[in-house]
Design a protein around this motif. Structure first.
Motif, PDB file in Angstrom:
ATOM      1  N   MET A  26       0.861  -1.355  -0.071  1.00 43.70           N
ATOM      2  CA  MET A  26       0.130   0.025   0.042  1.00 43.70           C
ATOM      3  C   MET A  26       1.052   1.280   0.080  1.00 43.70           C
ATOM      4  N   SER A  27       0.688   2.299  -0.952  1.00 42.20           N
ATOM      5  CA  SER A  27       1.337   3.378  -0.987  1.00 42.20           C
ATOM      6  C   SER A  27       1.132   4.462   0.110  1.00 42.20           C
ATOM      7  N   THR A  28       1.978   5.396   0.297  1.00 39.02           N
ATOM      8  CA  THR A  28       1.622   6.429   1.010  1.00 39.02           C
ATOM      9  C   THR A  28       0.325   7.152   0.940  1.00 39.02           C
ATOM     10  N   ALA A  29       0.225   7.388  -0.538  1.00 40.05           N
ATOM     11  CA  ALA A  29      -1.185   8.192  -0.740  1.00 40.05           C
ATOM     12  C   ALA A  29      -2.284   7.213  -0.427  1.00 40.05           C
ATOM     13  N   GLU A  30      -2.282   5.922  -0.562  1.00 39.26           N
ATOM     14  CA  GLU A  30      -3.491   5.144  -0.221  1.00 39.26           C
ATOM     15  C   GLU A  30      -3.532   5.271   1.390  1.00 39.26           C
ATOM     16  N   GLU A  31      -2.566   5.542   2.289  1.00 36.70           N
ATOM     17  CA  GLU A  31      -2.670   5.300   3.660  1.00 36.70           C
ATOM     18  C   GLU A  31      -3.227   6.610   4.031  1.00 36.70           C
ATOM     19  N   SER A  32      -3.233   7.967   3.044  1.00 36.76           N
ATOM     20  CA  SER A  32      -3.497   9.060   3.487  1.00 36.76           C
ATOM     21  C   SER A  32      -4.880   9.491   2.745  1.00 36.76           C
ATOM     22  N   PRO A  33      -6.175   9.439   3.376  1.00 31.81           N
ATOM     23  CA  PRO A  33      -7.391   9.697   2.725  1.00 31.81           C
ATOM     24  C   PRO A  33      -7.278  10.952   1.766  1.00 31.81           C
ATOM     25  N   ALA A  34      -6.630  12.084   2.310  1.00 30.61           N
ATOM     26  CA  ALA A  34      -6.465  13.252   1.484  1.00 30.61           C
ATOM     27  C   ALA A  34      -5.826  13.145  -0.007  1.00 30.61           C
ATOM     28  N   LEU A  35      -4.504  12.555   0.526  1.00 30.58           N
ATOM     29  CA  LEU A  35      -3.683  12.215  -0.756  1.00 30.58           C
ATOM     30  C   LEU A  35      -4.413  11.099  -1.759  1.00 30.58           C
ATOM     31  N   LEU A  36      -5.259  10.244  -1.068  1.00 27.53           N
ATOM     32  CA  LEU A  36      -5.874   9.234  -1.989  1.00 27.53           C
ATOM     33  C   LEU A  36      -7.065  10.030  -2.919  1.00 27.53           C
ATOM     34  N   LEU A  37      -7.825  10.885  -2.357  1.00 33.91           N
ATOM     35  CA  LEU A  37      -8.577  11.659  -3.120  1.00 33.91           C
ATOM     36  C   LEU A  37      -8.216  12.511  -4.188  1.00 33.91           C
ATOM     37  N   LEU A  38      -6.946  13.237  -3.685  1.00 31.30           N
ATOM     38  CA  LEU A  38      -6.243  13.991  -4.885  1.00 31.30           C
ATOM     39  C   LEU A  38      -5.767  13.131  -6.082  1.00 31.30           C
ATOM     40  N   SER A  39      -5.123  11.860  -5.738  1.00 27.23           N
ATOM     41  CA  SER A  39      -4.654  11.047  -6.485  1.00 27.23           C
ATOM     42  C   SER A  39      -5.948  10.708  -7.575  1.00 27.23           C
ATOM     43  N   GLN A  40      -6.950  10.340  -7.076  1.00 30.96           N
ATOM     44  CA  GLN A  40      -8.111  10.014  -7.868  1.00 30.96           C
ATOM     45  C   GLN A  40      -8.547  11.315  -8.867  1.00 30.96           C
ATOM     46  N   ALA A  41      -8.721  12.495  -8.230  1.00 36.96           N
ATOM     47  CA  ALA A  41      -8.906  13.554  -8.924  1.00 36.96           C
ATOM     48  C   ALA A  41      -7.881  13.839 -10.055  1.00 36.96           C
ATOM     49  N   ARG A  42      -6.605  13.715  -9.728  1.00 33.77           N
ATOM     50  CA  ARG A  42      -5.724  13.833 -10.962  1.00 33.77           C
ATOM     51  C   ARG A  42      -5.791  12.917 -11.983  1.00 33.77           C
ATOM     52  N   GLN A  43      -6.243  11.707 -11.759  1.00 33.35           N
ATOM     53  CA  GLN A  43      -6.787  10.534 -12.847  1.00 33.35           C
ATOM     54  C   GLN A  43      -7.918  11.087 -13.392  1.00 33.35           C
ATOM     55  N   ARG A  44      -8.747  11.679 -13.092  1.00 30.32           N
ATOM     56  CA  ARG A  44     -10.078  12.178 -13.622  1.00 30.32           C
ATOM     57  C   ARG A  44      -9.638  13.230 -14.561  1.00 30.32           C
ATOM     58  N   PHE A  45      -8.717  14.259 -14.025  1.00 34.71           N
ATOM     59  CA  PHE A  45      -8.325  15.559 -14.802  1.00 34.71           C
ATOM     60  C   PHE A  45      -7.541  14.991 -16.027  1.00 34.71           C
ATOM     61  N   LEU A  46      -6.695  13.923 -16.120  1.00 38.31           N
ATOM     62  CA  LEU A  46      -5.809  13.550 -17.224  1.00 38.31           C
ATOM     63  C   LEU A  46      -6.751  12.922 -18.215  1.00 38.31           C
ATOM     64  N   THR A  47      -7.857  12.265 -17.698  1.00 35.92           N
ATOM     65  CA  THR A  47      -8.599  11.416 -18.732  1.00 35.92           C
ATOM     66  C   THR A  47      -9.921  12.543 -19.098  1.00 35.92           C
ATOM     67  N   GLY A  48      -9.948  13.717 -18.717  1.00 34.17           N
ATOM     68  CA  GLY A  48     -11.023  14.594 -19.008  1.00 34.17           C
ATOM     69  C   GLY A  48     -12.164  14.382 -18.617  1.00 34.17           C
ATOM     70  N   ARG A  49     -12.303  13.972 -17.277  1.00 34.15           N
ATOM     71  CA  ARG A  49     -13.625  13.671 -16.717  1.00 34.15           C
ATOM     72  C   ARG A  49     -13.859  14.879 -15.594  1.00 34.15           C
ATOM     73  N   PRO A  50     -15.061  15.092 -15.115  1.00 29.11           N
ATOM     74  CA  PRO A  50     -15.315  16.390 -14.240  1.00 29.11           C
ATOM     75  C   PRO A  50     -14.569  16.027 -12.908  1.00 29.11           C
ATOM     76  N   LEU A  51     -14.102  17.127 -12.373  1.00 32.02           N
ATOM     77  CA  LEU A  51     -13.387  16.849 -11.001  1.00 32.02           C
ATOM     78  C   LEU A  51     -14.500  17.117 -10.027  1.00 32.02           C
ATOM     79  N   PRO A  52     -14.265  16.553  -8.727  1.00 32.82           N
ATOM     80  CA  PRO A  52     -14.891  16.882  -7.697  1.00 32.82           C
ATOM     81  C   PRO A  52     -14.800  18.135  -7.042  1.00 32.82           C
ATOM     82  N   ASP A  53     -15.830  19.013  -6.220  1.00 32.49           N
ATOM     83  CA  ASP A  53     -15.750  20.148  -5.935  1.00 32.49           C
ATOM     84  C   ASP A  53     -14.639  20.193  -4.528  1.00 32.49           C
ATOM     85  N   ASP A  54     -14.261  19.254  -3.880  1.00 33.69           N
ATOM     86  CA  ASP A  54     -13.151  19.686  -2.899  1.00 33.69           C
ATOM     87  C   ASP A  54     -11.751  19.611  -3.396  1.00 33.69           C
ATOM     88  N   VAL A  55     -11.490  19.766  -4.668  1.00 29.96           N
ATOM     89  CA  VAL A  55     -10.123  19.628  -4.856  1.00 29.96           C
ATOM     90  C   VAL A  55      -9.744  21.112  -4.790  1.00 29.96           C
TER      91      VAL A  55
END
Length: 577
Positions: free
Chosen positions: A1-30
């Motif tokens: 498990m990576s450090t990002a997965e251990e940190s909820p905030a970093l995990l959410l940010l990592s998921q938001a980055r993937q959405r950004f790279l694939t052109g999908r809408p971002l959540p409001d809390d980024v």
């Protein structure tokens, strides 16, 4: 498990980055700042999967920053933890030196956003303070498990950012500062101290070369000499009388280019402007042992043998003087116009030194003084004007329309009247005053505001300080305090600066140089980065005062002001945006 997965905030940010790279809408809390950084990288054409940046110009390993920093960083490098790296960058920012094991690999030696996207070194240079970037905040895939902290390094004299000290490590999940922050801060402070020590040594070498050239052979009459290193300028009295501001500006530009040149210097000649009226012999000033170039000494001679040096009053020696190019240019222009028998108009912001310069220009002549700020009634005794006594009219903008009309009539009938008037621009002038200004437009000089000549502040401080009494030492200033004074916009110009110096001299109880913490809040904290409304000015002042009362503690400051801590942080960001 990576450090990002251990940190909820970093995990959410990592998921938001993937959405950004694939052109999908971002959540409001980024965070907006993170999204803006990703968008900047995409706009600049950075590829998120890049493994090595393109080739760049190799930075100069012989720069002043590199020479001062390498011994410091080599001593600190053993303190690095495992999977950590210590880097020195220049102001672009390009990596000048590195040590340790950088996680994520070396993507390239150029950390500019246009090459690698968002990173702590580029961010620290932009915001001019410590900056951290963690994992998914980066745009590059290679840095998703990397945390980095960067601290800018500033030039000791000018305050200009020279580069950064950066510490990288594996991804940090904690909410506190980066574990390498203390090391980066200590390294930056040590490098700045080393730069200051080397700068002072270089200044002493330049001063010694200047003194030798000014004395000449046999210790006779002082020679016309200018010594420059791109930051400092030493000008002999004879050179002040000989050279124009344009010549000084050309010498400064040439010296700056020679000192900063990474390539070996072949010729030390600097082209003087056409009609300079003098020739120059240039002598290089180098470190002991023939090391790097520190500056240039120019020995000046009139173009024609036996030409007498033009006599120009030494106005710059006054309390409101200086040796900057804008000030010297205004003084010389005013001096040339004052030699004639026609009127002269001095304009400028309030407190810029118009009245002081007017008295300097009149010399020992006792003028007839009329101050429209005290009384708009001109009451001009024609007999005294007829006998050639000069009229000094202060605050022409305060005159009533009828009095300005009378003044216009006087100028029509007596175009050779010896009139020296001061004018502070403000509200749009009426028709009579506009006619007066148009009449004197060709014989007017605008004095620069103090913010336009900050290099004069260090020269003005001892002149503005009251004479020490009772054996007390004169005021001296720390480098940090001088930087704050030079960055302040001084809306009240010289009057405001003189009041600050006088207040400190009369009221301070501390010993030693004046520290930045002793300066008034607006001066100490620096100007806002955008124009503020009167309400915002008042609010910013209240926040700064509360921060000072609470020793900089933001939590106690928010409680003191009765606002949420998030509101305080937001307002501080807004006033610096």
């Amino acid at each position: 498990m990576s450090t990002a997965e251990e940190s909820p905030a970093l995990l959410l940010l990592s998921q938001a980055r993937q959405r950004f790279l694939t052109g999908r809408p971002l959540p409001d809390d980024v965070p907006d700042e993170t999204v803006a950084a990703w968008r900047r990288a995409r706009f600049l054409g950075v590829r998120h999967d890049v493994r090595r940046a393109g080739s760049v110009d190799e930075p100069s390993a012989g720069s002043a920053l590199s020479a001062a920093a390498r011994p410091v960083l080599e001593r600190l490098a053993p303190a690095l933890g495992a999977r950590s790296a210590l880097l020195l960058t220049d102001e672009r920012p390009r990596v000048l030196w590195s040590a340790g094991d950088a996680p994520g690999g070396q993507v390239g030696r150029d950390l500019a956003e246009r090459e690698v996207g968002h990173n702590s070194a580029a961010l620290a240079l932009r915001v001019r303070r410590r900056a951290e970037v963690h994992g998914p905040e980066h745009f590059l895939d290679a840095w998703q498990d990397v945390s980095a902290v960067s601290v800018p390094v500033f030039a000791p004299e000018s305050g200009r950012p020279l580069g950064t000290i950066t510490v990288t490590s594996e991804l940090c999940a904690g909410e506190g500062p980066h574990p390498g922050a203390a090391l980066a801060e200590a390294a930056a402070a040590a490098v700045e101290a080393e730069l200051l020590a080397r700068s002072r040594s270089a200044e002493r070498t330049l001063l010694a070369a200047y003194a030798r050239a000014a004395r000449g052979q046999g210790g006779g009459q002082e020679r016309a000499v200018v010594a420059l290193d791109g930051r400092n300028r030493l000008v002999s009295e004879a050179a002040v009388r000989l050279v124009s501001p344009q010549v000084l500006e050309s010498l400064e530009r040439g010296a700056r280019a020679l000192v900063r040149s990474a390539a070996p210097v072949v010729s030390y000649d600097i082209a003087l402007p056409e009609g300079a009226g003098c020739s120059a012999e240039f002598r290089p000033v180098r470190e002991e042992g023939g090391g790097r170039l520190l500056g240039i000494v120019a020995v000046l001679e009139p173009v024609e043998a036996g030409t007498a040096l033009r006599a120009v009053p030494r106005v710059v020696a006054g309390r409101h003087g200086g040796s900057s190019v804008p000030w010297l240019h205004a003084v010389r222009r005013a001096t040339e116009l004052a030699r004639g028998n026609e009127p002269l108009l001095l304009t400028g912001e309030r407190g810029s030194g118009k009245t002081t310069l007017a008295h300097e220009l009149l010399g020992a002549t006792e003028p007839l003084v009329r101050d429209a700020a005290e009384s708009p009634e001109l009451d001009l005794p024609d007999a005294e004007l007829t006998h050639g006594r000069p009229l000094l009219l202060r605050h022409a903008e305060r005159l009533a329309q009828s009095d300005v009309a009378a003044l216009n009539t006087l100028l029509d009938e007596r175009p050779d009247v010896r009139l020296l008037a001061t004018y502070t621009p403000g509200t749009p002038p009426g028709p009579c005053l506009q006619r007066f200004l148009d009449t004197l437009a060709a014989r007017s000089v605008t004095l620069p505001a103090l913010r336009e000549r900050p290099e004069d502040i260090r020269e003005l401080l001892p002149a503005l300080a009251p004479r020490p009494v009772g054996g007390t030492p004169p005021l001296t200033w720390t480098l940090d305090a001088l930087r704050a004074l030079e960055r302040h916009p001084w809306p009240g110009n010289l009057t405001e600066l003189a009041h600050l110096v006088r207040t400190l001299a009369e009221n301070r109880r501390a010993a030693g140089p004046v520290r930045r913490s002793e300066l008034p809040d607006p001066v100490r904290e620096g100007p806002a980065m955008r124009p503020l409304s009167p309400m915002e000015h008042a609010e910013r002042t209240a926040i700064l005062q509360a921060l000072r009362r609470n020793g900089g503690n933001k939590a106690r400051t928010a409680t003191d002001l009765g606002i949420a801590r998030a509101t305080l942080y937001r307002k501080l960001r807004e006033y610096r945006a």
